[in-house]
Design an enzyme around this catalytic site. Structure first.
Site, PDB file in Angstrom:
ATOM      1  CE  LYS C 105      -1.475   9.560   8.887  1.00  0.00           C
ATOM      2  NZ  LYS C 105      -0.795   9.214  10.079  1.00  0.00           N
ATOM      3  CE1 TYR C 188      -4.105  11.926   9.498  1.00  0.00           C
ATOM      4  CE2 TYR C 188      -2.281  13.474   9.495  1.00  0.00           C
ATOM      5  CZ  TYR C 188      -2.894  12.350  10.020  1.00  0.00           C
ATOM      6  OH  TYR C 188      -2.317  11.658  11.034  1.00  0.00           O
TER       7      TYR C 188
END
Lengths: 370, 370, 370, 370
Positions: C105, C188
């Protein structure tokens, strides 16, 4: 400072057990300024081969070949990491072969062995230091400095617990090798009580457990001891090889309290908690190699011809007190430690009156701004 | 729940020193469900007047007038908060006047006094409970439950330090009143070792300090003790009235460690730190009144005619061990505690074998979901 | 469970930068039950040689040779760890070569790339998962469970800071590779806000800093963003590559607060602090490999033919919001996120309505007794 | 030091709501060196009677009687603790009656009111100070000093959350009285960002929640704001009156991080956590009266004829920014704060450039040895 060609002390590490593998051998990478690993000695040829290769050590040999190794590798100093019961013999042989000796603690298993080690190194004109790594560790040095500076008032009480679970068959559970909770772990608590109170106990009591656990057929599983220090200060300490990991001490003074938790470890972060009049300061120290500073310091003592501390007398003092604790546990009564006992030889007494940490501090002390 | 007219136990508080003023008297505000403050007894008429007014207490009187006060105020139960040395006399008089007795700890200063208190209350058919407030405190109850449930494996080691600085002239420094660090503070450590190990010690050693500090001319400034429990478990404890405030214990088991810090306080937040296999859980408890639950529980025992715990035997057991510690400190040797000593009277022995906390727990236990 | 011959998914790791070296490659040692490392792909032949040797990987090759490597090593799945800007291209090629794709990611740097990746894997009939390691991490999973269970009441506020100091020249500072604080670290915080609130933001605002520091000539040094969630909940988050290491979030609810500090790390101990009505519980988690569970789970999805989550839609959703934040920073005004935007393709919309963590939880949830 | 007859400033406290009752009135007991409580003013006669008796205040009166009270009690200074919306009117009347003014924060609800308060006190020749208690609080002062000394490198990020649950009907939920989360709580975060960055924001964005909760029919339940400071520093802050108690901020710099948690409370222990390069120091401060130092300082300014800080300009600056935040929340776009806005009146501009804390610090700074 040497102007050119800085000289390095050439070391042999003797004994390749756990402490050598996880701590002493890797420490040489951080002690390059004046220390070099040039030889390995062990009874286990497979270890000699594997570790010799990993650390690119040119000369290796068995215990029988110790003198040959010292000569062939032009060894200046040895780091003695064999089981406690063999410290005396190895130290004597290394000294006679001309090598300075940095010896793991406990220095030996009896006062007589300690005395013999002091005599042997003196006779050969080599230096002897006992590897009390916490004398070179920032959190413990700062604790000493804080207490000395009066941060907690007059120190009155020391309390410590140091435990871990030892695996069956570990050499620390073999009496013939000098193992047991008191000698292998209790020595940390005892030594800490002495450097934090900056004094010697006058009376000790101990209770020992020799459990039914097969791991502890030979040695004490745990020992709890009480020590009385001059100035009517008391210390309590428990060391165990059969309980979960705990590693801490606290000193309570008339004005405050200082705790280190963990206090004795050489991996992970040591943490200090200082409480004075309602204010608590907690400080976590960065992880640092505790073994490299010992090497650097000992090498410097050799290069500059200075007597290293912690000396053999420091090592002997702990062993003397540990033996008194064992006697107390056997009789169920306290043992009084006379000051006379301590003066192993009159001409060396003077030296002993200077607490070793005193002389270490100027070298290792934390920056005053902290 | 009673449908109308819930009955309340009517209390007299006897002795208006610090503990009564800061804790016992205010606790009645939280114990209204079954407890009521109806009388005060003290040797100090000014205190009687001031506190009688503040708490709107209808009947007050001096120690000499105790029986008159009990009658006039229709007192059901007394809370005995006089100096330790007078617990026995006051308990006897209150019992003979028909009042149930909730007595501060230590129960008395000698085993003989404890026995007499048990006999006196039995003879008068009134109930006797010793006011161990931590048997009603959530953090300590949870510690007991955790250890019992095996959270730290087998408990092996108990270590505790409990200190504060006492002011000169405080009754806790007067030997004739039953003061001293061991009796006034050490009893907490001792009792905690017993309820955490859920057992009775078989051997004790103690070292005491009677310093040069004028505060401690009469009593011990501090006491360090070692206790051996069945199953080869060891405990160390230090209590002091001449060091900074510390209030903590830890139990180390084969798998983990449980600490309470602070552990013994009745003001502020108690905190638990549980460490098991690399995981640490720290829990801070909300502040709660520890005295009100004692009142509520004791009143309930009276109303429902149930024998209260902690009983007089629990109080006696602590005093028996404290006296053994004093003997040990005098001789410098450990004292063995025979099981026989404990059976004060054969017909009451059975009761003693049930650890009192057992019966308290169902009543006070924290919710299982926690 | 297969009765004999348990099958293992054969992986190629593509891209041998920092994350591959310190985390992905070592993770295979803990994923042996169903995963095997059989090939390495990188543009750097020296790395291929060194790491191929260390991990005894039989087949290696350059990016150009990707298809050859997949065939030669009979690769079942690839772990895509190349710079973000190349995720789309590599995923497409791997999918067409028949390999399932586990992709780091952020999934890509644009919504269009994400959509293309979803299409490409669907077209080739291979599975696609985005490597959100925290969806497999115990402390974060427990945080989700706690909040869901109502431990802090209704969650109202999310606040997070995630920073570190990036070295000059690191690929995370190259815009052409898809770097920058928002895309590399902010993702995040954003993802945590979404899995903790279990919802999608309806409005975002962001302020970005493109400092004068030469490290950040290309990308944002830091981004602060505000998100509004349904139910009038607000979130604030700051991500920076030019400040000291901080890694934490907190969720404040109507009754209490849950903090994770550190929250996002994959080395060291994560720590949870839960405060509810005056009681604080702090829990330190043991260190665990966060990458191995991803491998084990993805392999299991392949073996059992289950759609993995976090899916491509989860990855796309974050990228969609990150892009909205960038737009907001450019205009200085908030951007409203319509629900319509989210339905990339009508036939896939349904799947997106199920928060991915929901389906992960039954598999990874912590034991209920905790 | 005055040689004899030390003079005390005679205070009236105006407004007897919660803050006056729990903090301002009790503070006079610790400010006796130069401050005295001589009058009370409130709209509630019952409060005037009860509090007048408790604090033995000779003169009391309603708001209508303010001028009479000031004269009768020979009041030197007033402490304005009425609802925010009335600060301006009361300050003007007190000033015209000749009393110096110490006014609670926020200084007022509009910039215009603030300007009028500055003009009114100047015109009457009395001093005006805004009661930012944290400018006199040790933990916050130390945080300022630490950051200034470079302990965390260059400060880059400020993040803060300040919440509690307000009771329905509390004046803090009434818009007409100047309540709401942003004005009543957000001002703390804003002011902290300014004194920690030692600068003024150049751009703000805010998102507000006006929930369906009946408590917040009138005012914002919560506000999240982003502030950009010169030097490309960013701040995020969330204030809420509808979430559990949280009170903290953190400043992240290039080398480390400083947290205060709790940060804004005036009861209980404030705690600082400083993390620099792997070392964490946590410090718990003893509880101290934060209001008495304000009284002592303001009285000293009056006695020595020194301009007090935080001045009216400091108070005005916060209100100016809070109003910009409200505007931003209404438009959904950031608001740029020009430096020109700040120079309310050219001749007073200079004063504003000196951060007020600068001048406070020499007086209140913690001892350098800490």
């Amino acid at each position: 400072m040497p102007t050119h060609q800085p000289q390095r002390i050439r070391y042999a590490v003797i004994g390749l057990g756990n402490i050598a593998q996880v701590a002493v051998l890797p420490a040489f990478a951080h002690a390059r300024e004046n220390s070099e690993l040039v030889a390995l000695v062990s009874g286990d040829r497979a270890k000699l081969h594997a570790l010799g290769e990993r650390y690119r050590v040119p000369v290796t040999g068995t215990y029988e070949e110790l003198e040959r190794v010292i000569e062939e590798a032009r060894v200046d100093a040895v780091y003695v990491a064999v089981p406690n019961a063999f410290h005396c013999e190895i130290t004597g042989r290394a000294a006679r072969a001309g090598a300075h000796v940095l010896c793991e603690k406990p220095m030996a298993t009896t006062v007589e062995d300690c005395q013999q080690m002091i005599r042997a190194t003196k006779a050969s004109g080599v230096k002897l230091m006992v590897a009390y790594r916490l004398h070179f560790e920032q959190a413990n040095l700062r604790a000493i400095a804080r207490i000395r500076s009066g941060a907690i008032g007059e120190p009155r009480i020391f309390s410590s617990v140091f435990c871990h679970q030892v695996r069956e068959g570990n050499i620390r559970t073999r009496d013939d090798l000098g193992g047991g909770a008191l000698f292998d772990m209790g020595i940390y608590c005892l030594n800490a009580a002495r450097y934090l109170f900056q004094d010697e106990p006058v009376e000790v009591y101990a209770a020992q457990v020799h459990g039914t656990d097969p791991r502890f057929a030979d040695v004490d599983e745990m020992t709890t001891a009480v020590l009385r220090f001059p100035g009517e200060r008391l210390a309590q300490m428990t060391a165990s090889q059969g309980a979960a990991e705990v590693s801490e001490y606290q000193v309570v003074g008339t004005k405050g309290q200082l705790r280190l938790d963990p206090a004795y470890e050489y991996m992970g972060h040591l943490r200090e908690v200082l409480t004075v009049e309602g204010e608590t300061t907690q400080h976590t120290f960065p992880e640092r190699d505790q073994f490299a500073p010992e090497l650097v310091y000992f090498s410097r003592c050799i290069l500059e011809n200075v007597e290293p501390v912690p000396s053999g007398y420091e090592g002997l003092e702990d062993v003397r007190i540990l033996q008194a604790m064992v006697r107390s546990a056997q009789t169920g009564a306290k043992v009084t430690l006379s000051r006379a006992d301590r003066h192993v030889r009159p001409d060396e007494g003077l030296e002993m009156n200077k607490p070793p940490v005193d002389r270490v501090l100027p070298f290792h002390a934390p920056a005053p701004s902290r």
